[in-house]
Design an enzyme around this catalytic site. Structure first.
Site, mmCIF file in Angstrom:
data_model
loop_
_atom_site.group_PDB
_atom_site.id
_atom_site.type_symbol
_atom_site.label_atom_id
_atom_site.label_comp_id
_atom_site.label_asym_id
_atom_site.label_seq_id
_atom_site.Cartn_x
_atom_site.Cartn_y
_atom_site.Cartn_z
ATOM 1 C CG ASP A 229 -1.780 1.153 1.416
ATOM 2 O OD1 ASP A 229 -2.019 1.849 0.419
ATOM 3 O OD2 ASP A 229 -2.246 1.394 2.551
ATOM 4 C CB SER B 177 -0.972 3.304 4.916
ATOM 5 O OG SER B 177 -0.746 1.947 4.595
ATOM 6 C CG ASN C 124 2.238 2.077 10.678
ATOM 7 O OD1 ASN C 124 1.874 3.214 10.383
ATOM 8 N ND2 ASN C 124 3.004 1.828 11.713
ATOM 9 C CD1 TRP D 84 -1.894 -1.980 9.650
ATOM 10 C CD2 TRP D 84 -3.091 -3.854 9.934
ATOM 11 N NE1 TRP D 84 -3.085 -1.832 8.976
ATOM 12 C CE2 TRP D 84 -3.841 -2.961 9.132
ATOM 13 C CE3 TRP D 84 -3.653 -5.093 10.247
ATOM 14 C CZ2 TRP D 84 -5.118 -3.272 8.650
ATOM 15 C CZ3 TRP D 84 -4.931 -5.405 9.758
ATOM 16 C CH2 TRP D 84 -5.635 -4.490 8.973
ATOM 17 C CE1 TYR E 177 -8.168 3.820 9.735
ATOM 18 C CE2 TYR E 177 -9.094 1.694 10.278
ATOM 19 C CZ TYR E 177 -8.105 2.449 9.700
ATOM 20 O OH TYR E 177 -7.084 1.826 9.087
ATOM 21 C CG ASP F 171 -3.564 4.551 -2.003
ATOM 22 O OD1 ASP F 171 -2.964 3.469 -1.838
ATOM 23 O OD2 ASP F 171 -4.433 4.963 -1.215
ATOM 24 C CB THR G 220 -6.954 3.422 -3.353
ATOM 25 O OG1 THR G 220 -6.671 3.815 -2.032
ATOM 26 C CG2 THR G 220 -8.258 4.012 -3.789
#
Ligand SMILES: *[C@@H]1O[C@H](CO)[C@@H](O)[C@H](O)[C@H]1NC(C)=O
Length: 411
Positions: free
Chosen positions: A119, A122, A124, A126, A162, A301, A304
């Site tokens: 991605d 962003s 991070n 996770w 969020y 991006d 997306t």
């Protein structure tokens, strides 16, 4: 020339349904995917969006990028092909219905496998933890630190808040393998609580962020920065080719560029704010109607599937292509009109990047959906999000050495 001026938009507020009341079983899975994307995007970028089941409002974590330096005057001091790097480490990408692109990584010793979205929006890494009991976690692969001999405890809290959910967990450290690259002592987040339907229905287990470290939650060092710091890549670039079919998902290359994946030359555009891979968007056009933009950014991006743009411009655009707002807040057109729709063009650094109707309209099981999504992102200036719809047509290179994004027509 039609007036591309901002219009005051009024979107009737459809009865607000709780997200859990959404009758998902009545909707085809692929449409679900795109329907959920809007909410996910709003979460990711802190955007304002209005979807029938979410109600109006601000859904996002606010990524505070306002204070970051703007590089409007950024100039390119190098020539286009000066720093094309061949080679690199290839990571194949899987494509689920052109809506989700993900890659396989492993964490730990012996390796535990995860599907992650690579991605560029962003920063991070996770993945779900075995300590997680959320529905989204139950349905996905989970990291078991007790089964890994290379795991190191860190334990600092990790939290992405969020408006309509959150990802919570803690930082852990272990060995990460992606393609043939092995990275020791990588900090990542083990997620113990995941809310949000995108994560429940996602084909992916987690996310591997490739944007700038300036927006990394908890200032965890992003994986690609590790590759650079540990000199595991010859040059600080990575590149993406996104395929258009389930058989060919494309690939990411870390530390290199695949010269056979594009035609012509790469056109590099300076990053104007080092947070997302945000470049200056000079103008857009629909057919012959040109809209010159002032101080507009486009975040490129890979995470997306759609193209998000300011809602007033989206309204105008949908009006012009004859798109109608459907029950789920998305815009659809009559499939018969798609081949004759005008070309939509982005202009970056003086070069035009056209998309055909067949590219910006997604045919999902007989429904022709617009890939344009109106969303107002509070980022100090206008921000567009340019996702997979664009990236299937254009090969992209993300260069952390030169702080620029390279674009070329994909083969
Ligand atoms: C825990 O992780 C954070 C984020 O990567 C890092 O800044 C911190 O130094 C780590 N703490 C320990 C004790 O390893």
């Amino acid at each position: 020339m039609l007036a591309w001026v901002a219009v005051a938009t009024f979107i009737p507020l459809v009865a607000v349904e709780s997200v859990y009341k959404l009758k998902l079983h009545k909707v085809t899975p692929a449409i679900n995917n795109f329907a959920l994307e809007g909410g996910y995007l709003a979460q990711k970028y802190g955007g304002q969006i209005e979807l029938p089941w979410m109600g109006a409002g601000d859904y996002g974590r606010n990524v505070l990028i306002d204070g970051l330096a703007h590089h409007d005057e950024a100039e390119l001091l190098w020539t286009q092909e000066d720093f094309v790097t061949e080679g690199g480490h290839i990571v194949p990408i899987s494509n689920f219905m052109n809506a989700q692109y993900f890659a396989e990584i492993t964490l730990g010793t012996p390796p535990q496998s995860f599907k992650v979205i690579l991605d560029t929006g962003s920063s991070n890494l996770w993945i779900p933890s075995t300590k997680c009991t959320s529905i989204a976690c139950l349905l996905h692969a989970k990291y078991d630190s007790s089964a890994s001999s290379t795991h190191e405890t860190n334990g600092s809290e990790f939290n992405i808040q969020y408006g309509s959910g959150s990802v919570e967990g803690f930082v852990s450290q272990d060995t990460l393998a992606i393609g043939d690259v092995m990275l020791k002592d990588v900090d990542f987040a083990e997620v113990t609580k995941e809310s949000g339907l995108t994560f429940v229905f996602g084909k992916f287990d987690g996310i591997l962020g490739l944007a700038y470290d300036t927006i990394a939650v908890n200032h965890v060092v992003p994986p690609f920065y590790h590759m650079i710091n540990k000199k595991l890549v010859d040059s600080p670039v990575f590149s993406f080719r996104l395929g258009s079919s389930e058989e060919d998902g494309g690939e990411a290359i870390f530390g290199g560029i695949d010269k056979s994946a594009y035609i012509g030359k790469l056109n590099y555009v300076p990053v104007r704010r080092k947070a997302y891979w945000e470049v200056e968007l000079q103008k857009v056009a629909l057919g012959d109607d040109v809209l010159e933009l002032q101080d507009a950014g486009a975040a490129i991006d890979t995470g997306t599937s759609l193209i998000a743009l300011p809602s007033d411009i989206a309204e105008m655009l949908h009006l012009q292509i004859g798109a109608k707002r459907s029950w789920n807040g998305q815009y659809t057109v009559d499939c018969k009109t798609v081949p004759d729709l005008p070309i939509f063009t982005f202009t970056f650094n003086g070069k035009d990047y056209p998309l055909k109707g067949t590219e910006y309209i997604l045919e999902v099981q007989g429904t022709c959906m617009s890939a344009f999504l109106g969303m107002d992102i509070p980022s100090g200036s206008q921000l567009w999000i340019v996702g997979d719809v664009f990236l299937r047509r254009y090969y992209t290179v993300y260069d952390l050495g030169k702080d620029a994004v390279g674009f070329a027509e994909a083969v």
